[in-house]
Scaffold this active site. Sequence first.
Site, PDB file in Angstrom:
ATOM      1  N   TYR A  97       0.848  18.619  43.774  1.00  0.00           N
ATOM      2  CA  TYR A  97       0.887  18.068  45.139  1.00  0.00           C
ATOM      3  C   TYR A  97      -0.378  17.269  45.431  1.00  0.00           C
ATOM      4  O   TYR A  97      -1.484  17.806  45.379  1.00  0.00           O
ATOM      5  CB  TYR A  97       1.009  19.204  46.154  1.00  0.00           C
ATOM      6  CG  TYR A  97       2.377  19.847  46.174  1.00  0.00           C
ATOM      7  CD1 TYR A  97       3.423  19.272  46.894  1.00  0.00           C
ATOM      8  CD2 TYR A  97       2.619  21.033  45.495  1.00  0.00           C
ATOM      9  CE1 TYR A  97       4.679  19.858  46.929  1.00  0.00           C
ATOM     10  CE2 TYR A  97       3.876  21.632  45.527  1.00  0.00           C
ATOM     11  CZ  TYR A  97       4.896  21.041  46.245  1.00  0.00           C
ATOM     12  OH  TYR A  97       6.139  21.622  46.281  1.00  0.00           O
ATOM     13  N   GLY A 150       6.392   5.070  41.943  1.00  0.00           N
ATOM     14  CA  GLY A 150       7.530   5.986  41.881  1.00  0.00           C
ATOM     15  C   GLY A 150       8.039   6.307  43.266  1.00  0.00           C
ATOM     16  O   GLY A 150       7.319   6.169  44.267  1.00  0.00           O
ATOM     17  N   ILE A 151       9.303   6.704  43.316  1.00  0.00           N
ATOM     18  CA  ILE A 151       9.910   7.113  44.593  1.00  0.00           C
ATOM     19  C   ILE A 151      10.597   8.460  44.394  1.00  0.00           C
ATOM     20  O   ILE A 151      10.952   8.820  43.274  1.00  0.00           O
ATOM     21  CB  ILE A 151      10.913   6.053  45.130  1.00  0.00           C
ATOM     22  CG1 ILE A 151      11.990   5.733  44.068  1.00  0.00           C
ATOM     23  CG2 ILE A 151      10.188   4.796  45.570  1.00  0.00           C
ATOM     24  CD1 ILE A 151      13.107   4.836  44.584  1.00  0.00           C
ATOM     25  N   ASN A 170       2.549   3.598  37.377  1.00  0.00           N
ATOM     26  CA  ASN A 170       2.311   4.603  38.420  1.00  0.00           C
ATOM     27  C   ASN A 170       3.386   4.646  39.500  1.00  0.00           C
ATOM     28  O   ASN A 170       3.709   5.730  39.992  1.00  0.00           O
ATOM     29  CB  ASN A 170       0.943   4.316  39.067  1.00  0.00           C
ATOM     30  CG  ASN A 170       0.826   4.954  40.436  1.00  0.00           C
ATOM     31  OD1 ASN A 170       0.679   6.170  40.564  1.00  0.00           O
ATOM     32  ND2 ASN A 170       0.938   4.136  41.484  1.00  0.00           N
ATOM     33  N   PRO A 183       0.990  14.931  38.016  1.00  0.00           N
ATOM     34  CA  PRO A 183       0.285  15.528  39.153  1.00  0.00           C
ATOM     35  C   PRO A 183       1.123  16.599  39.834  1.00  0.00           C
ATOM     36  O   PRO A 183       2.362  16.563  39.818  1.00  0.00           O
ATOM     37  CB  PRO A 183       0.082  14.354  40.117  1.00  0.00           C
ATOM     38  CG  PRO A 183       0.426  13.111  39.358  1.00  0.00           C
ATOM     39  CD  PRO A 183       1.393  13.548  38.297  1.00  0.00           C
ATOM     40  N   TYR A 204      14.887  13.019  40.602  1.00  0.00           N
ATOM     41  CA  TYR A 204      13.446  12.791  40.408  1.00  0.00           C
ATOM     42  C   TYR A 204      12.958  13.538  39.167  1.00  0.00           C
ATOM     43  O   TYR A 204      12.265  12.972  38.314  1.00  0.00           O
ATOM     44  CB  TYR A 204      12.707  13.265  41.660  1.00  0.00           C
ATOM     45  CG  TYR A 204      11.214  13.027  41.650  1.00  0.00           C
ATOM     46  CD1 TYR A 204      10.695  11.741  41.826  1.00  0.00           C
ATOM     47  CD2 TYR A 204      10.323  14.086  41.484  1.00  0.00           C
ATOM     48  CE1 TYR A 204       9.322  11.525  41.832  1.00  0.00           C
ATOM     49  CE2 TYR A 204       8.958  13.880  41.489  1.00  0.00           C
ATOM     50  CZ  TYR A 204       8.462  12.591  41.669  1.00  0.00           C
ATOM     51  OH  TYR A 204       7.094  12.390  41.681  1.00  0.00           O
TER      52      TYR A 204
END
Length: 221
Positions: free
Chosen positions: A159, A64-65, A62, A157, A127
């Site tokens: 927002y 993340g940056i 899961n 996902p 990204y």
Amino acid sequence: MTKTVLITGGSKGIGKACSKVFLENGFSLIAPTRKELDLSNTISIQTYLDNLNLDIDVLVNNAGINPLAYVGEIDFQSANELMNTNFWATVMLSNFFAPRMRDRGYGRIVNVSSIWSGVTKSGRSMYSSSKAAINAFTRTAAVEFASSNVLINAVAPGYVNTELTKLNNSPEQIDQIKASLPINRLAEPFEIAELIYFLASDKNTFVTGQTIFADGGYSII
Ligand SMILES: NC(=O)c1ccc[n+]([C@@H]2O[C@H](COP(=O)([O-])OP(=O)(O)OC[C@H]3O[C@@H](n4cnc5c(N)ncnc54)[C@H](OP(=O)(O)O)[C@@H]3O)[C@@H](O)[C@H]2O)c1
């Protein structure tokens, strides 16, 4: 028998919501902090894995940056940190756990992707690339492990109401985003966590290799 899940990025946002859902469903939870497992650092990942003497049933990649970077101004060090954290960590953990799951005849892996893997927005080239790579990796890994009852999927996902969204969007921008979405609001982290949980649970017996978009209708208009 109690199942064990390892969730990365469990300290906040979607990962924290996942931890809650898995615990509520009777899982034993491993959610290493960044201090225990720094996903931007391949040595830290390898050391963590070398010292983890434990089988897991479910892996949720899961963490993340999303530091924004515009083409022409992309800095290698920052891009490398992003790719390590978002993509390479997912590969390293899957590479370690998927064969062990195969040996035990059961496993579920859910990788957290993003809507920006399918569409994009200015500043998200690195990204978007990392998340598109996750989708591709998910498909191939799913093909290789499906016959051993190891099902591997991604959730993308839209927002979500987390710190990450607030970091890259002003309150005014968030209001505009809400108004532009068919569903007229952001997702709450638990809504994404419930989908991740389904894909990672015994209830999922046939879905594999998919990237499921959970975006309030963002990508259909
Ligand atoms: N929020 C959204 O709208 C959205 C949309 C699409 C996809 N996503 C994806 O969903 C996932 C979770 O996002 P979120 O919104 O919940 O983010 P968040 O609230 O910013 O949380 C990110 C988590 O990742 C951890 N993390 C970051 N870098 C790390 C590193 N080097 N080593 C270990 N842990 C690290 C953080 O740990 P610390 O507490 O140590 O910082 C934190 O637990 C990410 O993959 C993100 O790309 C989010």
